[in-house]
Design a protein around this motif. Structure first.
Motif, PDB file in Angstrom:
ATOM      1  N   VAL A 168      43.387  28.187  17.808  1.00  0.00           N
ATOM      2  CA  VAL A 168      43.062  28.931  18.825  1.00  0.00           C
ATOM      3  C   VAL A 168      42.078  29.724  18.829  1.00  0.00           C
ATOM      4  O   VAL A 168      41.810  30.554  17.786  1.00  0.00           O
ATOM      5  N   HIS A 169      41.057  29.725  19.968  1.00  0.00           N
ATOM      6  CA  HIS A 169      39.991  30.541  19.785  1.00  0.00           C
ATOM      7  C   HIS A 169      40.113  31.735  20.823  1.00  0.00           C
ATOM      8  O   HIS A 169      39.896  32.758  20.293  1.00  0.00           O
ATOM      9  N   THR A 170      40.521  31.603  22.021  1.00  0.00           N
ATOM     10  CA  THR A 170      40.972  32.614  22.645  1.00  0.00           C
ATOM     11  C   THR A 170      42.566  32.717  23.061  1.00  0.00           C
ATOM     12  O   THR A 170      43.105  31.826  23.185  1.00  0.00           O
ATOM     13  N   SER A 171      43.094  33.923  22.647  1.00  0.00           N
ATOM     14  CA  SER A 171      44.723  33.717  22.488  1.00  0.00           C
ATOM     15  C   SER A 171      45.314  33.422  23.870  1.00  0.00           C
ATOM     16  O   SER A 171      44.715  33.522  24.964  1.00  0.00           O
ATOM     17  N   ILE A 172      46.508  32.494  23.649  1.00  0.00           N
ATOM     18  CA  ILE A 172      47.199  32.070  24.663  1.00  0.00           C
ATOM     19  C   ILE A 172      48.511  32.879  25.056  1.00  0.00           C
ATOM     20  O   ILE A 172      49.107  32.907  24.053  1.00  0.00           O
ATOM     21  N   PRO A 173      48.292  33.513  26.360  1.00  0.00           N
ATOM     22  CA  PRO A 173      49.565  34.227  26.653  1.00  0.00           C
ATOM     23  C   PRO A 173      50.885  33.326  26.973  1.00  0.00           C
ATOM     24  O   PRO A 173      50.313  32.041  27.166  1.00  0.00           O
ATOM     25  N   SER A 174      52.049  33.701  27.110  1.00  0.00           N
ATOM     26  CA  SER A 174      53.019  32.899  27.299  1.00  0.00           C
ATOM     27  C   SER A 174      53.085  32.340  28.431  1.00  0.00           C
ATOM     28  O   SER A 174      53.513  30.951  28.881  1.00  0.00           O
ATOM     29  N   GLN A 175      52.495  32.755  29.623  1.00  0.00           N
ATOM     30  CA  GLN A 175      52.524  32.121  30.860  1.00  0.00           C
ATOM     31  C   GLN A 175      51.084  32.067  31.328  1.00  0.00           C
ATOM     32  O   GLN A 175      50.777  32.092  32.559  1.00  0.00           O
ATOM     33  N   GLY A 176      50.005  31.740  30.551  1.00  0.00           N
ATOM     34  CA  GLY A 176      48.826  31.595  30.914  1.00  0.00           C
ATOM     35  C   GLY A 176      48.027  30.773  30.270  1.00  0.00           C
ATOM     36  O   GLY A 176      48.459  29.796  29.525  1.00  0.00           O
ATOM     37  N   TYR A 177      46.597  30.939  30.088  1.00  0.00           N
ATOM     38  CA  TYR A 177      45.714  29.649  29.483  1.00  0.00           C
ATOM     39  C   TYR A 177      44.750  30.735  28.352  1.00  0.00           C
ATOM     40  O   TYR A 177      44.479  31.720  28.525  1.00  0.00           O
ATOM     41  N   GLY A 178      44.431  29.955  27.396  1.00  0.00           N
ATOM     42  CA  GLY A 178      43.639  30.413  26.552  1.00  0.00           C
ATOM     43  C   GLY A 178      42.748  29.369  26.264  1.00  0.00           C
ATOM     44  O   GLY A 178      42.571  28.163  27.036  1.00  0.00           O
ATOM     45  N   GLU A 179      42.002  29.248  24.852  1.00  0.00           N
ATOM     46  CA  GLU A 179      41.297  28.349  24.630  1.00  0.00           C
ATOM     47  C   GLU A 179      41.399  27.711  23.195  1.00  0.00           C
ATOM     48  O   GLU A 179      41.519  28.722  22.335  1.00  0.00           O
ATOM     49  N   ILE A 180      41.391  26.490  22.806  1.00  0.00           N
ATOM     50  CA  ILE A 180      41.381  25.940  21.352  1.00  0.00           C
ATOM     51  C   ILE A 180      40.115  25.134  20.981  1.00  0.00           C
ATOM     52  O   ILE A 180      39.256  24.827  21.884  1.00  0.00           O
ATOM     53  N   ILE A 181      39.941  25.119  19.883  1.00  0.00           N
ATOM     54  CA  ILE A 181      38.683  24.332  19.130  1.00  0.00           C
ATOM     55  C   ILE A 181      39.331  23.491  18.549  1.00  0.00           C
ATOM     56  O   ILE A 181      40.252  23.520  17.365  1.00  0.00           O
ATOM     57  N   ILE A 182      38.928  21.931  18.593  1.00  0.00           N
ATOM     58  CA  ILE A 182      39.282  20.881  17.933  1.00  0.00           C
ATOM     59  C   ILE A 182      38.180  20.454  17.329  1.00  0.00           C
ATOM     60  O   ILE A 182      37.013  20.151  17.838  1.00  0.00           O
ATOM     61  N   HIS A 183      38.398  20.174  15.676  1.00  0.00           N
ATOM     62  CA  HIS A 183      37.484  19.762  15.014  1.00  0.00           C
ATOM     63  C   HIS A 183      37.491  18.320  14.541  1.00  0.00           C
ATOM     64  O   HIS A 183      38.401  17.728  14.582  1.00  0.00           O
ATOM     65  N   SER A 184      36.356  17.593  14.845  1.00  0.00           N
ATOM     66  CA  SER A 184      36.457  16.130  14.509  1.00  0.00           C
ATOM     67  C   SER A 184      35.405  15.601  13.998  1.00  0.00           C
ATOM     68  O   SER A 184      34.260  16.336  13.620  1.00  0.00           O
ATOM     69  N   LYS A 185      34.850  14.204  13.736  1.00  0.00           N
ATOM     70  CA  LYS A 185      33.958  13.954  12.960  1.00  0.00           C
ATOM     71  C   LYS A 185      32.682  13.877  13.744  1.00  0.00           C
ATOM     72  O   LYS A 185      31.633  14.066  12.992  1.00  0.00           O
ATOM     73  N   THR A 186      32.746  13.805  15.001  1.00  0.00           N
ATOM     74  CA  THR A 186      31.648  14.082  15.857  1.00  0.00           C
ATOM     75  C   THR A 186      31.297  15.529  16.231  1.00  0.00           C
ATOM     76  O   THR A 186      30.131  15.697  16.891  1.00  0.00           O
ATOM     77  N   GLY A 187      31.881  16.504  15.792  1.00  0.00           N
ATOM     78  CA  GLY A 187      31.837  17.854  16.031  1.00  0.00           C
ATOM     79  C   GLY A 187      32.857  18.354  16.304  1.00  0.00           C
ATOM     80  O   GLY A 187      34.102  18.145  16.248  1.00  0.00           O
ATOM     81  N   ALA A 188      32.528  19.517  17.138  1.00  0.00           N
ATOM     82  CA  ALA A 188      33.934  20.391  17.409  1.00  0.00           C
ATOM     83  C   ALA A 188      33.974  20.526  19.173  1.00  0.00           C
ATOM     84  O   ALA A 188      32.699  20.480  19.844  1.00  0.00           O
ATOM     85  N   THR A 189      34.624  20.480  19.727  1.00  0.00           N
ATOM     86  CA  THR A 189      35.295  20.781  21.223  1.00  0.00           C
ATOM     87  C   THR A 189      35.914  21.778  21.579  1.00  0.00           C
ATOM     88  O   THR A 189      37.029  21.942  20.804  1.00  0.00           O
ATOM     89  N   ASN A 190      35.847  22.554  22.629  1.00  0.00           N
ATOM     90  CA  ASN A 190      36.809  23.679  23.224  1.00  0.00           C
ATOM     91  C   ASN A 190      37.583  23.167  24.180  1.00  0.00           C
ATOM     92  O   ASN A 190      36.822  22.229  25.086  1.00  0.00           O
TER      93      ASN A 190
END
Length: 172
Positions: free
Chosen positions: A112-134
């Protein structure tokens, strides 16, 4: 014979201009021709170099016409071979896409990059072989998820990754 050389050179320039303006003309023709070294780019490149070398040899040498044609043909074969091995084969190897579908991410671990509220949206970072994506994320369980928490992507709906904290999954 000079008219033939000029025609081949102009054909090659015209083909390059059409390809530049309208994109990959080779793709449509390449679907019909299945022999790798007879791809349109190789053939047109060879014919263009045949015309160019013929014009140069006619203008700047005193060689016989048949010898000019043979030398120009050799130059065309060399240029075509170089184009095939050093250009087309290397491009074919690099035509792998790094694109992915969000549905491919289900089951992936993210942070989790930006905290995720119970009834809202946040942001996650996924790391892979080709790099990272939000990605935009929401809580699958309807709980607050703070930043820097490791999560698992459970579902993807409406371009949103629904995640659960790793600790919640370990308790089950």
């Amino acid at each position: 014979m000079e008219v033939l050389y000029w025609s081949l050179l102009i054909l090659g320039i015209f083909y390059a201009a059409i390809t530049l303006l309208f994109g990959d003309v080779d793709a449509a023709i390449g679907e019909v021709i299945h022999i790798p070294f007879l791809q349109p780019a190789v053939l047109i490149g060879g014919l263009t170099s045949l015309g160019a070398s013929g014009i140069l040899l006619i203008r700047y040498s005193d060689l016989l016409p048949w010898l000019i044609f043979v030398l120009s043909l050799c130059a065309a074969v060399v240029v075509s071979t170089i184009m095939y091995f050093f250009y087309l084969k290397s491009i074919a190897k690099s035509e792998h896409s790094i694109a992915f579908s969000l549905n491919d991410l289900i089951g992936s671990i993210a942070e989790v990059h930006t905290s995720i509220p119970s009834q809202g949206y946040g942001e996650i970072i996924i790391h892979s072989k080709t790099g990272a994506t939000n990605q935009i994320a929401a809580s699958f369980d309807g709980i607050d998820i703070p930043s820097y928490t490791k999560v698992v992507i459970i579902d993807v709906r409406d371009h949103t990754a629904y995640v659960s904290p790793m600790e919640e999954l370990q308790r089950l």
